[in-house]
Motif scaffolding. Structure first.
Motif, PDB file in Angstrom:
ATOM      1  N   GLU A 181       0.606  -1.353  -0.325  1.00  0.00           N
ATOM      2  CA  GLU A 181       0.333   0.035   0.093  1.00  0.00           C
ATOM      3  C   GLU A 181       0.458   1.233   0.584  1.00  0.00           C
ATOM      4  O   GLU A 181       0.341   2.223  -0.599  1.00  0.00           O
ATOM      5  CB  GLU A 181      -1.078   0.158   1.229  1.00  0.00           C
ATOM      6  CG  GLU A 181      -0.281  -0.217   2.285  1.00  0.00           C
ATOM      7  CD  GLU A 181      -1.686  -0.125   3.452  1.00  0.00           C
ATOM      8  OE1 GLU A 181      -2.088  -1.078   3.573  1.00  0.00           O
ATOM      9  OE2 GLU A 181      -0.547   0.769   4.544  1.00  0.00           O
ATOM     10  N   TRP A 182       1.578   0.965   0.492  1.00  0.00           N
ATOM     11  CA  TRP A 182       2.859   1.953   0.601  1.00  0.00           C
ATOM     12  C   TRP A 182       3.594   2.516  -0.842  1.00  0.00           C
ATOM     13  O   TRP A 182       3.769   3.780  -1.439  1.00  0.00           O
ATOM     14  CB  TRP A 182       4.294   2.069   1.610  1.00  0.00           C
ATOM     15  CG  TRP A 182       4.029   1.650   2.922  1.00  0.00           C
ATOM     16  CD1 TRP A 182       2.084   2.848   3.604  1.00  0.00           C
ATOM     17  CD2 TRP A 182       4.645   1.370   3.956  1.00  0.00           C
ATOM     18  NE1 TRP A 182       2.673   1.970   5.152  1.00  0.00           N
ATOM     19  CE2 TRP A 182       3.675   0.890   5.376  1.00  0.00           C
ATOM     20  CE3 TRP A 182       5.539   1.022   3.877  1.00  0.00           C
ATOM     21  CZ2 TRP A 182       3.798   0.647   6.746  1.00  0.00           C
ATOM     22  CZ3 TRP A 182       6.477   0.430   5.149  1.00  0.00           C
ATOM     23  CH2 TRP A 182       5.540   0.167   6.133  1.00  0.00           C
ATOM     24  N   ASN A 184       1.641   1.657  -3.374  1.00  0.00           N
ATOM     25  CA  ASN A 184       1.025   2.317  -3.564  1.00  0.00           C
ATOM     26  C   ASN A 184       0.535   3.798  -3.677  1.00  0.00           C
ATOM     27  O   ASN A 184      -0.092   4.030  -4.678  1.00  0.00           O
ATOM     28  CB  ASN A 184      -0.778   0.981  -3.677  1.00  0.00           C
ATOM     29  CG  ASN A 184      -1.067  -0.031  -4.754  1.00  0.00           C
ATOM     30  OD1 ASN A 184       0.140  -0.484  -5.479  1.00  0.00           O
ATOM     31  ND2 ASN A 184      -1.391  -1.200  -3.987  1.00  0.00           N
ATOM     32  N   VAL A 185       0.536   4.395  -2.798  1.00  0.00           N
ATOM     33  CA  VAL A 185       0.747   5.090  -2.535  1.00  0.00           C
ATOM     34  C   VAL A 185       1.458   6.042  -3.280  1.00  0.00           C
ATOM     35  O   VAL A 185       0.421   7.114  -3.870  1.00  0.00           O
ATOM     36  CB  VAL A 185       0.592   5.410  -1.322  1.00  0.00           C
ATOM     37  CG1 VAL A 185       0.774   7.312  -1.574  1.00  0.00           C
ATOM     38  CG2 VAL A 185      -0.574   5.257  -0.584  1.00  0.00           C
ATOM     39  N   ALA A 186       2.605   6.407  -3.205  1.00  0.00           N
ATOM     40  CA  ALA A 186       3.105   6.583  -4.463  1.00  0.00           C
ATOM     41  C   ALA A 186       3.279   5.826  -5.611  1.00  0.00           C
ATOM     42  O   ALA A 186       2.729   7.278  -6.148  1.00  0.00           O
ATOM     43  CB  ALA A 186       4.886   6.366  -4.335  1.00  0.00           C
ATOM     44  N   ARG A 187       2.449   5.293  -5.519  1.00  0.00           N
ATOM     45  CA  ARG A 187       2.320   4.960  -7.452  1.00  0.00           C
ATOM     46  C   ARG A 187       1.112   5.730  -8.065  1.00  0.00           C
ATOM     47  O   ARG A 187       1.428   6.585  -9.200  1.00  0.00           O
ATOM     48  CB  ARG A 187       2.174   4.087  -8.162  1.00  0.00           C
ATOM     49  CG  ARG A 187       2.785   2.933  -7.701  1.00  0.00           C
ATOM     50  CD  ARG A 187       2.663   1.015  -8.046  1.00  0.00           C
ATOM     51  NE  ARG A 187       2.024   0.764  -8.938  1.00  0.00           N
ATOM     52  CZ  ARG A 187       1.269  -0.587  -9.333  1.00  0.00           C
ATOM     53  NH1 ARG A 187       1.327  -0.289  -8.815  1.00  0.00           N
ATOM     54  NH2 ARG A 187       0.797  -0.534 -10.371  1.00  0.00           N
ATOM     55  N   THR A 188       0.289   5.791  -7.076  1.00  0.00           N
ATOM     56  CA  THR A 188      -1.392   7.205  -7.435  1.00  0.00           C
ATOM     57  C   THR A 188      -0.285   8.876  -7.092  1.00  0.00           C
ATOM     58  O   THR A 188      -1.422   9.597  -8.027  1.00  0.00           O
ATOM     59  CB  THR A 188      -1.843   6.832  -6.698  1.00  0.00           C
ATOM     60  OG1 THR A 188      -1.672   7.292  -5.298  1.00  0.00           O
ATOM     61  CG2 THR A 188      -2.919   5.283  -6.108  1.00  0.00           C
ATOM     62  N   LEU A 189       0.607   8.755  -7.053  1.00  0.00           N
ATOM     63  CA  LEU A 189       1.107  10.407  -6.903  1.00  0.00           C
ATOM     64  C   LEU A 189       1.820  10.626  -8.116  1.00  0.00           C
ATOM     65  O   LEU A 189       2.653  10.973  -8.224  1.00  0.00           O
ATOM     66  CB  LEU A 189       1.568  10.140  -5.460  1.00  0.00           C
ATOM     67  CG  LEU A 189       1.150  10.254  -4.394  1.00  0.00           C
ATOM     68  CD1 LEU A 189       1.762  10.737  -3.189  1.00  0.00           C
ATOM     69  CD2 LEU A 189      -0.150  11.979  -4.091  1.00  0.00           C
ATOM     70  N   GLU A 190       2.230   9.130  -9.142  1.00  0.00           N
ATOM     71  CA  GLU A 190       2.723   9.462 -10.004  1.00  0.00           C
ATOM     72  C   GLU A 190       5.211   9.753  -9.676  1.00  0.00           C
ATOM     73  O   GLU A 190       5.178  10.368 -10.251  1.00  0.00           O
ATOM     74  CB  GLU A 190       2.184  10.780 -11.274  1.00  0.00           C
ATOM     75  CG  GLU A 190       1.109  10.052 -11.486  1.00  0.00           C
ATOM     76  CD  GLU A 190       0.665  10.845 -12.942  1.00  0.00           C
ATOM     77  OE1 GLU A 190       1.834  11.081 -13.876  1.00  0.00           O
ATOM     78  OE2 GLU A 190       0.107  11.481 -12.846  1.00  0.00           O
ATOM     79  N   VAL A 191       4.624   9.244  -8.618  1.00  0.00           N
ATOM     80  CA  VAL A 191       5.988   9.566  -7.824  1.00  0.00           C
ATOM     81  C   VAL A 191       7.768   8.653  -8.577  1.00  0.00           C
ATOM     82  O   VAL A 191       7.048   8.671  -9.619  1.00  0.00           O
ATOM     83  CB  VAL A 191       6.062   8.851  -6.286  1.00  0.00           C
ATOM     84  CG1 VAL A 191       8.095   8.766  -6.238  1.00  0.00           C
ATOM     85  CG2 VAL A 191       5.633   9.652  -5.876  1.00  0.00           C
ATOM     86  N   ARG A 195      12.205   8.716  -7.051  1.00  0.00           N
ATOM     87  CA  ARG A 195      12.465   9.610  -6.253  1.00  0.00           C
ATOM     88  C   ARG A 195      11.152   8.672  -4.857  1.00  0.00           C
ATOM     89  O   ARG A 195      11.213   7.740  -3.330  1.00  0.00           O
ATOM     90  CB  ARG A 195      11.265  10.431  -5.983  1.00  0.00           C
ATOM     91  CG  ARG A 195      10.340  11.511  -4.424  1.00  0.00           C
ATOM     92  CD  ARG A 195      10.337  12.851  -4.741  1.00  0.00           C
ATOM     93  NE  ARG A 195       9.562  13.067  -3.985  1.00  0.00           N
ATOM     94  CZ  ARG A 195       8.593  13.696  -3.965  1.00  0.00           C
ATOM     95  NH1 ARG A 195       7.456  13.057  -5.098  1.00  0.00           N
ATOM     96  NH2 ARG A 195       7.735  14.087  -3.025  1.00  0.00           N
ATOM     97  N   ARG A 199      12.115   8.072  -0.873  1.00  0.00           N
ATOM     98  CA  ARG A 199      11.417   8.857  -0.225  1.00  0.00           C
ATOM     99  C   ARG A 199      10.359   7.142   0.123  1.00  0.00           C
ATOM    100  O   ARG A 199      10.133   7.805   1.786  1.00  0.00           O
ATOM    101  CB  ARG A 199      10.250   9.594  -0.761  1.00  0.00           C
ATOM    102  CG  ARG A 199      11.642  10.724  -1.401  1.00  0.00           C
ATOM    103  CD  ARG A 199      11.802  12.015   0.113  1.00  0.00           C
ATOM    104  NE  ARG A 199      10.247  12.560   0.129  1.00  0.00           N
ATOM    105  CZ  ARG A 199      10.203  13.128   1.463  1.00  0.00           C
ATOM    106  NH1 ARG A 199      11.212  12.840   2.531  1.00  0.00           N
ATOM    107  NH2 ARG A 199       9.572  13.899   1.944  1.00  0.00           N
ATOM    108  N   VAL A 200      10.960   6.392  -0.059  1.00  0.00           N
ATOM    109  CA  VAL A 200       9.155   5.533   0.562  1.00  0.00           C
ATOM    110  C   VAL A 200      10.312   3.960   0.850  1.00  0.00           C
ATOM    111  O   VAL A 200      10.067   3.598   1.738  1.00  0.00           O
ATOM    112  CB  VAL A 200       8.276   5.086  -1.151  1.00  0.00           C
ATOM    113  CG1 VAL A 200       7.893   3.851  -0.263  1.00  0.00           C
ATOM    114  CG2 VAL A 200       7.701   6.484  -0.970  1.00  0.00           C
ATOM    115  N   ALA A 204      11.474   2.660   3.784  1.00  0.00           N
ATOM    116  CA  ALA A 204      10.575   1.526   4.547  1.00  0.00           C
ATOM    117  C   ALA A 204      11.157   0.868   4.829  1.00  0.00           C
ATOM    118  O   ALA A 204      11.069  -0.296   5.497  1.00  0.00           O
ATOM    119  CB  ALA A 204      10.029   1.273   3.626  1.00  0.00           C
TER     120      ALA A 204
END
Ligand SMILES: Nc1ncnc2c1ncn2[C@@H]1O[C@H](COP(=O)(O)OP(=O)(O)OP(=O)(O)O)[C@@H](O)[C@H]1O
Ligand SMILES: [Mg+2]
Lengths: 281, 284
Positions: A181-182, A184-191, A195, A199-200, A204
């Motif tokens: 899910e972490w 996925n969060v970054a993916r939805t933010l197009e990171v 980065r 950053r993730v 982690a």
């Protein structure tokens, strides 16, 4: 949670155990002592008078403490190849460990990152890692001496090779088990990938990586003593071997004590670093 | 209502490898711009999978999703997801979690701009004072608020929510529902939300999509929420048509219909809640 006062009682108990140990040690060396009759004749011959004279063979705690104060009063003197201060010897060992260890971190963390993110790479490299991992680092020594042709660098290589596996495996494991899910969060933010890594994934996986680093530094410090006994020249391992040859058991005991203290300091340093990057979910 | 749909699901199908039957198949429905659509269905019918496909996090095995006239290919900043498990990054503080999203959306912004923008959304979800706290130091409701602030802060055109309040106690859930009502009344974002709380759907949704049980789930019907707009949680149960709508939805959940609609492209549309209105035709 420890109850209040428990810590104080634990310290008191530790001190009591220490006193008991020192007392027993003193009693053992001043008592009957090593009887020459029970001693293997070859061994007695090797040890010469020092061992066969009973009480004086094994130093007592007081003797060790006196000698320790002496060594620590001037730890950095250098009077030729076989007579250097204990500080210099420890310094050499630490330097070798740091170099080999730093090299291992530089190689294993990025590589572990790749292995952790790519299942293909993980499967492809797995047989190599499985075979290389259980090899005693000291088994590499002849090969290292032969190819590197420098005893100091060979010791560094041995440190490298023994630190690299826990680092590699822990980094790969930490990276591979970053919560989906972490990501996925970054993916939805197009990171961007970069980065994402910094950053993730890295934060982690940091606690797991630090655990690997802590295991590695422990092994490296274990191995350096043996490696230096083999290659000789300088270092605390060489010091131990040299003082054994000089039949200076007091110095050997002191070296053992210092090896333990330095190892503990290294371990605590990484434990502290691990707490710094730790997080609770 | 007659404009182009914001999101069009066209024959979506998901077959997980190793499964004999697809989780769902032939899912067709539209979400209009500014519309709030809730999805209700039994556990395991593939709601999360469907939302993840809309988010671009998962691939459909068949069919397409059209967003603003274009076929969807992956995740994007035009859609924000509020995850059921909040999915905050635990090593970052509340402020950092939100700033991470803002910087992703507007990489050129200065530190001060990011801070100010983030603070607006922290205030919006009533988290002022907790900016420096780590997620582990927050209650479940507060974490979910951070997740909402993070999603809203990137000012997405579409908001996707996967049972955002299901893990919360009734009081906290109610408070957050009120906040969502207030926020969506001002932003008028297109919103797709999964829920299993019938009252929540009736409060928030313009239309409620009902899915049959899986495997091989379909859209059973689409219910248009006929309750008057400007609903509040306190007033909801006194609205005319409340009982009719609630019973209809609960009947659906209790009966667990597994049958398929005759035409999956045009699932039956019912308007319930506004007592006398007859069912209107499918807008398509
Ligand atoms: N990675 C996967 N591999 C195989 N099957 C999966 C996978 N993920 C989900 N499924 C299956 O797909 C079905 C739908 O799962 P999904 O999580 O979308 O359901 P859901 O409707 O969101 O359920 P809930 O209401 O419990 O959240 C389930 O039967 C599940 O077992
Ligand atoms: Mg789900």
């Amino acid at each position: 949670m420890p109850r209040p006062g428990q810590r104080a009682r634990a310290i008191a108990l530790s001190l009591l155990l220490l006193a008991l140990f020192l007392g027993a040690w003193q009693a053992a060396v001043s008592g009957g002592g090593g009887t020459a009759a029970q001693m293997d004749p070859d061994y007695a011959a090797l040890m010469g008078t020092a061992a066969t004279q009973g009480a004086s063979a094994m130093p007592g705690p007081a003797q060790v403490a006196t000698r320790l104060a002496e060594l620590l009063a001037d730890p950095f003197y250098d009077r030729g190849a076989n007579d250097k201060g204990i500080g210099i010897q420890l310094g050499w060992s630490l330097l070798r460990v740091m170099l080999g260890y730093a090299l291992a971190v530089l190689v294993a963390v990025p590589l572990g990152f790749l292995i952790g993110t790519s299942a293909l790479l993980r499967q492809a490299l797995d047989p190599f890692i499985q075979i290389l991992k259980p090899i005693s680092p000291l088994a590499w020594m002849p090969l290292a001496l032969y190819t590197i042709k420098d005893s100091g660098r060979s010791a560094i290589f041995v440190i490298f090779i023994c630190s690299v596996w826990p680092l590699l495996l822990n980094t790969a494991f930490g990276v591979a088990s970053v919560r989906r899910e972490w990501l996925n969060v970054a993916r939805t933010l197009e990171v961007s990938r970069w980065r994402m890594a910094w950053r993730v994934i890295l934060p982690a996986a940091a606690p797991t990586i630090l655990t690997g680093m802590r295991i590695s530094i422990g092994i490296a410090w274990l191995v350096i003593v043996a490696a230096e006994m083999l290659v000789g020249g300088t270092g605390i391992g060489y010091f131990v071997w040299n003082q054994w040859n000089n039949l200076s058991i007091t110095d050997v005991i002191i070296a053992i004590l210092l090896i333990g203290l330095v190892g503990m300091a290294l371990d605590q340093l990484l434990a502290w670093a691990g707490r710094r990057v730790g997080y609770s979910e | 209502m007659n404009t182009r749909p914001h999101i069009a699901l066209q024959g979506l199908r998901k077959l997980y490898p190793g499964n004999a039957r697809p989780t769902f198949d032939e899912i067709w429905f539209d979400i209009m711009p500014g519309e709030f659509v809730c999805l209700i269905g039994h556990s395991g019918c593939g709601k999360t999978t469907l939302l993840n496909i809309l988010a671009g996090l998962e691939q459909a095995s068949g069919g397409t999703v059209i967003v603003e006239g274009r076929e969807l290919t992956g995740p994007g900043l035009d859609r924000a997801v509020i995850f059921q498990s909040h999915a905050l990054l635990p090593w970052m503080s509340v402020r950092e979690n939100i700033a991470f999203a803002i910087r992703s959306r507007w990489p050129g912004w200065s530190r001060a701009e990011v801070e100010a923008h983030g603070q607006r959304y922290i205030d919006l979800v009533h988290l002022s004072g907790a900016e420096r706290k780590k997620p582990a130091q927050l209650s479940g409701g507060m974490k979910q608020r951070v997740g909402i602030a993070r999603a809203l802060a990137i000012q997405p055109r579409i908001l996707l929510m996967d049972e955002p309040f299901s893990a919360l106690d009734a009081l906290t859930r109610g408070a957050l529902q009120d906040e969502v009502v207030a926020i969506s009344a001002t932003t008028r974002q297109t919103t797709f939300m999964i829920t299993h709380d019938v009252d929540e759907a009736m409060l928030l949704a313009d239309r409620i999509v009902l899915m049959t049980s899986g495997p091989d789930a379909r859209v059973a019907e689409i219910v248009e929420n006929g309750l008057p707009r400007g609903r509040t949680r306190q007033e909801l149960h006194r609205l005319p048509g409340y009982a009719a709508l609630r019973n209809h939805l609960l009947d659906f959940l209790v009966e667990r219909p597994a049958g398929r609609p005759a035409d999956p492209r045009h699932p039956p549309l019912r308007r319930i809640g506004a007592a006398e209105h007859p069912a209107t035709a499918n807008p398509r």
